[in-house]
Design a protein around this motif. Structure first.
Motif, PDB file in Angstrom:
ATOM      1  N   ALA A 137      -0.389  -1.086 -15.191  1.00  8.86           N
ATOM      2  CA  ALA A 137      -0.728   0.181 -15.093  1.00  8.86           C
ATOM      3  C   ALA A 137      -2.023   0.688 -14.383  1.00  8.86           C
ATOM      4  N   ARG A 138      -2.906  -0.406 -14.363  1.00 11.01           N
ATOM      5  CA  ARG A 138      -4.298   0.085 -13.401  1.00 11.01           C
ATOM      6  C   ARG A 138      -4.007   0.024 -11.976  1.00 11.01           C
ATOM      7  N   ARG A 139      -3.178  -1.036 -11.460  1.00 17.40           N
ATOM      8  CA  ARG A 139      -2.985  -0.969 -10.219  1.00 17.40           C
ATOM      9  C   ARG A 139      -2.011   0.178  -9.769  1.00 17.40           C
ATOM     10  N   HIS A 140      -1.130   0.429 -10.644  1.00 16.05           N
ATOM     11  CA  HIS A 140       0.183   1.359 -10.386  1.00 16.05           C
ATOM     12  C   HIS A 140      -0.624   2.776 -10.304  1.00 16.05           C
ATOM     13  N   GLY A 141      -1.722   2.890 -11.109  1.00 18.83           N
ATOM     14  CA  GLY A 141      -2.496   4.190 -10.992  1.00 18.83           C
ATOM     15  C   GLY A 141      -3.206   4.338  -9.667  1.00 18.83           C
ATOM     16  N   LEU A 142      -3.906   3.276  -9.166  1.00 20.06           N
ATOM     17  CA  LEU A 142      -4.644   3.227  -7.910  1.00 20.06           C
ATOM     18  C   LEU A 142      -3.459   3.392  -6.641  1.00 20.06           C
ATOM     19  N   LEU A 143      -2.437   3.025  -6.934  1.00 21.68           N
ATOM     20  CA  LEU A 143      -1.214   3.331  -6.052  1.00 21.68           C
ATOM     21  C   LEU A 143      -1.052   4.645  -6.043  1.00 21.68           C
ATOM     22  N   MET A 144      -0.836   5.268  -7.114  1.00 25.01           N
ATOM     23  CA  MET A 144      -0.581   6.800  -7.036  1.00 25.01           C
ATOM     24  C   MET A 144      -1.731   7.550  -6.547  1.00 25.01           C
ATOM     25  N   GLY A 197      -2.115  10.568   0.545  1.00 21.60           N
ATOM     26  CA  GLY A 197      -1.373  10.431   1.969  1.00 21.60           C
ATOM     27  C   GLY A 197      -0.034  10.939   1.989  1.00 21.60           C
ATOM     28  N   CYS A 198       0.514  11.516   1.057  1.00 21.50           N
ATOM     29  CA  CYS A 198       2.003  12.090   1.220  1.00 21.50           C
ATOM     30  C   CYS A 198       1.769  13.464   1.022  1.00 21.50           C
ATOM     31  N   ALA A 199       2.731  14.160   1.718  1.00 19.72           N
ATOM     32  CA  ALA A 199       2.744  15.786   1.223  1.00 19.72           C
ATOM     33  C   ALA A 199       3.495  16.215  -0.134  1.00 19.72           C
ATOM     34  N   GLY A 200       3.081  17.014  -0.713  1.00 17.21           N
ATOM     35  CA  GLY A 200       3.484  17.734  -1.969  1.00 17.21           C
ATOM     36  C   GLY A 200       2.763  16.999  -3.035  1.00 17.21           C
ATOM     37  N   PRO A 201       3.323  17.612  -4.252  1.00 11.96           N
ATOM     38  CA  PRO A 201       2.897  16.778  -5.553  1.00 11.96           C
ATOM     39  C   PRO A 201       3.430  15.359  -5.660  1.00 11.96           C
ATOM     40  N   GLY A 242       6.636   7.873   8.440  1.00 16.90           N
ATOM     41  CA  GLY A 242       5.216   7.718   8.437  1.00 16.90           C
ATOM     42  C   GLY A 242       4.773   7.666   6.827  1.00 16.90           C
ATOM     43  N   GLU A 243       5.508   8.408   6.107  1.00 21.83           N
ATOM     44  CA  GLU A 243       5.216   8.386   4.590  1.00 21.83           C
ATOM     45  C   GLU A 243       5.763   6.898   3.944  1.00 21.83           C
ATOM     46  N   LEU A 259       3.496   4.333   2.240  1.00 20.22           N
ATOM     47  CA  LEU A 259       3.534   3.809   0.826  1.00 20.22           C
ATOM     48  C   LEU A 259       3.658   2.329   0.862  1.00 20.22           C
ATOM     49  N   ALA A 260       4.427   1.722   1.769  1.00 24.57           N
ATOM     50  CA  ALA A 260       4.505   0.381   1.697  1.00 24.57           C
ATOM     51  C   ALA A 260       3.408  -0.515   2.030  1.00 24.57           C
ATOM     52  N   LEU A 261       2.307  -0.079   3.135  1.00 27.51           N
ATOM     53  CA  LEU A 261       0.908  -0.604   3.347  1.00 27.51           C
ATOM     54  C   LEU A 261       0.182  -0.424   2.138  1.00 27.51           C
TER      55      LEU A 261
END
Length: 401
Positions: free
Chosen positions: A260-267, A273-277, A311-312, A316-318
């Motif tokens: 959950a911690r790393r997923h939180g960092l990913l979010m 970096g991504c448009a919108g909510p 680009g998005e 996300l992947a990187l």
């Protein structure tokens, strides 16, 4: 190993003076217990001649189109795959493209290329240099492993009619060296644990140096996210991210539940970096059992990842690659060595490809933060170097100069 020098030399071997380990001032060393590649040598490879690239924990290759950024990283990846035990033909499917431009064949109509690297770790700097014959047939015709100025392994092609090279490795016993044949389509350094008994101090030195080099090379993950592959639903698998990141949904299915911690960092990175909510990034199982990636907007809307721009998707992947660990990436780790003694190195060509300035800046900040913490090392090529001056701890190598 011998050669006629770089001018017209089709298959030059590593030169004798390479046994001397040069000092590399002002280059940060990795943790002493984590082997890592700290220098890449392109002695004669494609458009490179006599090129040395110093690799710090965070290294960016820059330069105009055609300066050899992708070629340099291709050589690095090739060494990593050879260190993991891959065959020469698998690593170099088009070997003639690696031959230096304008290289003339020798009297036996042979042409080839030379690459090498240095791995730092508990044994100090260990150097590996190989000479590969590309024409008329693909084979390793010379290899040298050195440490502290001492040649620990040296191979040479003696009989062109046999698929082997003659190898000599350091023994320091009743006989100074031990000789024997090794296959000419595999990296000899990776085969040493199967051939060296380790009975003498010299043999143990050879094994320790070889292990350091192999662990450093096998800890490399080369990635090049392909948005087209990421848009297609994938079957449930092992949850290990592939080079093209086409199985991103399968990896999200695993990582979202495991950490959950790393997923939180990913979010946090996704929101930056991504448009919108963006409330969540997840995978959904389809009726046929396949998985698709979704971006949860937080208001009951979920956007299929296939609808995102190139680009998005690359962003996300990187970001996922930078935030995850070696157990999630598709690399052939040294299973006999604890994870705590291995350093993960990400090699990424076109790191800023398709990204807008905001995404590039966020990804650079994320890379700097993860590398500064010691979680990974990064060697990446970028087309736009304008933002690198503000990246803390980054080493910029300009190949066009």
């Amino acid at each position: 190993m011998s050669g006629r020098g770089e001018e017209g030399a089709p298959v030059p071997g590593p030169r004798p003076e390479q046994a001397q380990v040069p000092e590399r001032a002002q280059v940060p060393e990795p943790s002493s217990d984590r082997p890592a590649v700290t220098q890449l040598r392109l002695s004669a490879f494609a458009g490179h001649r006599g090129r040395t690239v110093e690799l710090t924990p965070l290294t960016f290759l820059t330069g105009p189109s055609g300066s050899g950024k992708s070629t340099a990283l291709r050589a690095y990846e090739a060494l990593a795959r050879l260190g993991a035990g891959a065959g020469l033909a698998e690593v170099f499917p088009d070997p003639l493209s690696c031959v230096p431009e304008g290289a003339r064949p020798d009297a036996q109509r042979r042409r080839g290329f030379r690459i090498g690297c240095t791995a730092d770790g508990p044994e100090g700097p260990v150097r590996l240099d190989i000479a590969v014959q590309a024409d008329p047939e693909l084979r390793i015709v010379g290899e040298r492993l050195t440490a502290g100025g001492l040649v620990l392994l040296e191979t040479a092609l003696r009989d062109p009619g046999r698929p082997v090279v003659q190898a000599a490795w350091h023994t320091a016993g009743t006989s100074p060296v031990t000789r024997g044949p090794l296959p000419d389509d595999r990296l000899g350094t990776a085969l040493l644990p199967l051939r060296v008994a380790g009975k003498t101090a010299g043999q143990r030195q050879v094994l320790a140096a070889a292990e350091q080099m192999v662990v450093a090379l096998r800890s490399v993950f080369a990635c090049d996210p392909r948005p087209a592959a990421m848009r297609t639903p994938v079957r449930f698998g092992g949850g290990r991210l592939l080079r093209d990141c086409g199985n991103l949904a399968d990896v999200l299915w695993r990582t979202r539940a495991e950490c959950a911690r790393r997923h939180g960092l990913l979010m946090a990175a996704v929101r930056a970096g991504c448009a919108g909510p963006a409330d969540d990034l997840l995978a959904e199982r389809l009726p046929d059992g396949a998985l698709r990636g979704l971006l949860d907007r937080g208001d009951g809307r979920r956007t299929d990842l296939r609808l995102l721009g190139d680009g998005e998707l690359r962003y996300l992947a990187l970001a996922l690659v930078l935030l995850t660990g070696p157990g999630v990436l598709e690399i052939d780790r040294a299973g006999e060595v604890p994870d705590a003694l291995q350093a993960l190195t990400v090699v990424a060509d076109g790191f800023d490809h398709c990204l807008d300035p905001r995404q590039s800046a966020e990804l650079l900040r994320l890379a700097a933060r993860m590398c500064e913490r010691g979680h990974l090392r990064l060697a990446a090529a970028v087309s736009d170097a304008s933002g690198l001056a503000d990246v803390e701890g980054a080493t910029v190598v300009e190949l066009g100069v």
